[in-house]
Scaffold this active site. Sequence first.
Site, PDB file in Angstrom:
ATOM      1  N   ASN A  23       0.858  -1.187   0.000  1.00 42.89           N
ATOM      2  CA  ASN A  23       0.000   0.000   0.000  1.00 42.89           C
ATOM      3  C   ASN A  23       0.894   1.238   0.000  1.00 42.89           C
ATOM      4  O   ASN A  23       1.768   1.369   0.866  1.00 42.89           O
ATOM      5  CB  ASN A  23      -0.908  -0.006   1.229  1.00 42.89           C
ATOM      6  CG  ASN A  23      -1.903   1.149   1.215  1.00 42.89           C
ATOM      7  OD1 ASN A  23      -1.506   2.306   1.298  1.00 42.89           O
ATOM      8  ND2 ASN A  23      -3.178   0.841   1.109  1.00 42.89           N
ATOM      9  N   SER A  46      -5.229  -0.429  -3.009  1.00 47.28           N
ATOM     10  CA  SER A  46      -5.824   0.871  -2.732  1.00 47.28           C
ATOM     11  C   SER A  46      -6.914   0.618  -1.695  1.00 47.28           C
ATOM     12  O   SER A  46      -7.816  -0.192  -1.923  1.00 47.28           O
ATOM     13  CB  SER A  46      -6.409   1.473  -4.009  1.00 47.28           C
ATOM     14  OG  SER A  46      -6.762   2.816  -3.789  1.00 47.28           O
ATOM     15  N   GLU A  47      -6.818   1.288  -0.548  1.00 50.44           N
ATOM     16  CA  GLU A  47      -7.635   0.851   0.586  1.00 50.44           C
ATOM     17  C   GLU A  47      -9.130   1.149   0.425  1.00 50.44           C
ATOM     18  O   GLU A  47      -9.939   0.696   1.224  1.00 50.44           O
ATOM     19  CB  GLU A  47      -7.105   1.429   1.909  1.00 50.44           C
ATOM     20  CG  GLU A  47      -7.184   2.930   2.059  1.00 50.44           C
ATOM     21  CD  GLU A  47      -5.890   3.621   1.667  1.00 50.44           C
ATOM     22  OE1 GLU A  47      -5.134   3.071   0.846  1.00 50.44           O
ATOM     23  OE2 GLU A  47      -5.630   4.724   2.194  1.00 50.44           O
ATOM     24  N   ASN A  48      -9.498   1.889  -0.640  1.00 48.41           N
ATOM     25  CA  ASN A  48     -10.924   2.045  -0.911  1.00 48.41           C
ATOM     26  C   ASN A  48     -11.516   0.817  -1.601  1.00 48.41           C
ATOM     27  O   ASN A  48     -12.695   0.834  -1.960  1.00 48.41           O
ATOM     28  CB  ASN A  48     -11.189   3.321  -1.734  1.00 48.41           C
ATOM     29  CG  ASN A  48     -10.357   3.392  -2.991  1.00 48.41           C
ATOM     30  OD1 ASN A  48      -9.175   3.061  -2.992  1.00 48.41           O
ATOM     31  ND2 ASN A  48     -10.962   3.807  -4.073  1.00 48.41           N
ATOM     32  N   SER A  88     -11.362  -4.719   2.710  1.00 50.97           N
ATOM     33  CA  SER A  88     -10.093  -4.060   2.424  1.00 50.97           C
ATOM     34  C   SER A  88      -9.276  -3.866   3.704  1.00 50.97           C
ATOM     35  O   SER A  88      -8.071  -4.154   3.742  1.00 50.97           O
ATOM     36  CB  SER A  88     -10.369  -2.704   1.771  1.00 50.97           C
ATOM     37  OG  SER A  88      -9.166  -2.052   1.472  1.00 50.97           O
TER      38      SER A  88
END
Lengths: 208, 231
Positions: A23, A46-48, A88
Amino acid sequence: MPWDRNDMAARAAQELEDGMYVNLGIGIPTLVSNYIPEGVEVTLQSENGMLGMGPFPIEGEEDADLINAGKQTITELPQTAYFDSAASFGMIRGGKIAMAILGAMEVAENGDLANWMIPGKLVKGMGGAMDLVAGVGRVGVVMDLQNKHGDSKLLKECTLPLTGQAVVHRIITNLGVLDVVEGGLSIVECAPGVSEEDLRAATEATIV
Amino acid sequence: MKKVYGSAAEALDGLLFDGMFIAAGGFGLCGIPELLLDAIKDAGTKDLTFASNNAGVDDFGIGILLQTKQVKKMISSYVGENSEFMRQYLSGELELEFNPQGTLAERMRAGGCGIPGFYTKTGVGTVIAEGKEHKDFDGETYIMERGIFADLSIVKAWKADETGNAVFRKTARNFNPPAAMCGKTCVMEVEEIVPVGSLDPDSIHLPGIYVHRIIQGEHEKRIEQRTVRAA
């Protein structure tokens, strides 16, 4: 000569190993993806809600449903997978992400990290930073060693509210690379033309 | 069992009351329930508490409810894109509870699963941990966070069938499934309602059990940061 933003990003990219899920934070860490070494395959999270983040789209191919955690339009890759925010952060908290590379305002010699809030200034929020530093296998920080006033950002103790306690493993600065070790920081490497003495002189934190 | 409604206003009829707690899906402006937010604005419901990762921008998303001063409190992880939000917060008109993003997502998921609290390492040693129960497991310290149980969930999906089985598109999924799960009632807006049987049962992202009312409508789907590379 000290490293510039791109040099720091290129140096940070040397931390990546083949097969890693990684990340990258906003700012200089985003540039790291431009310097991933030949033969090293990493998957960007991508943490979304995405694994396998691709580059920015070409004009006309922007998709409102496809953005990164910085809310920028991006693209997918053949191996991309999508999931919801709970899944996530499940993989982040579950230690499945090998490494996060983040920016910082301050790092302390015990690995404390401050990168989300300056009291008295506009507070935007921590987003996913606290989850990342608490959950991923390894935390790398990329930042200038000193602020614009020439004060060290590598400190004995952080003065700003923390993002995480004793979470940083390695710091890549414009003057060199340091590791958090027992008793303080240890110099891994100096930028070209920067001496160990220069690095020590610029750093408030204990260098062992 | 009729879940399909003709408009956002009809779908929200009887569900709104002053002081209520709403969980909303979306990340930035991506996958936000824009039609339902418009309808809540028109309904004029006040003193709302929102659990939502972001607060929209000044004229889109939850931002439109800040303009009309319908929001009392936000539970969010990042609110940086909204000047009216900052003005109301700094003047004390608006309460703000910052949650780490994963904590917020898990609080919603947990609430939807009937889990009133859970332990996490996120935030240990930070201001987030102040006042929260600390507990050690196997030599590591965790803090307890509470599940979210909202009065209403408002979410946006790409497609759903008439029973509410829903499919999201790309990163517009984000907070929508956990937000949908944690409300007593969930109203979902979609780009297309499709006949039962036309979605692959193996590829449903959110089963219809979580969805009580559905509307179809035209979405603006605004892009917050348009970034491109050279062709």
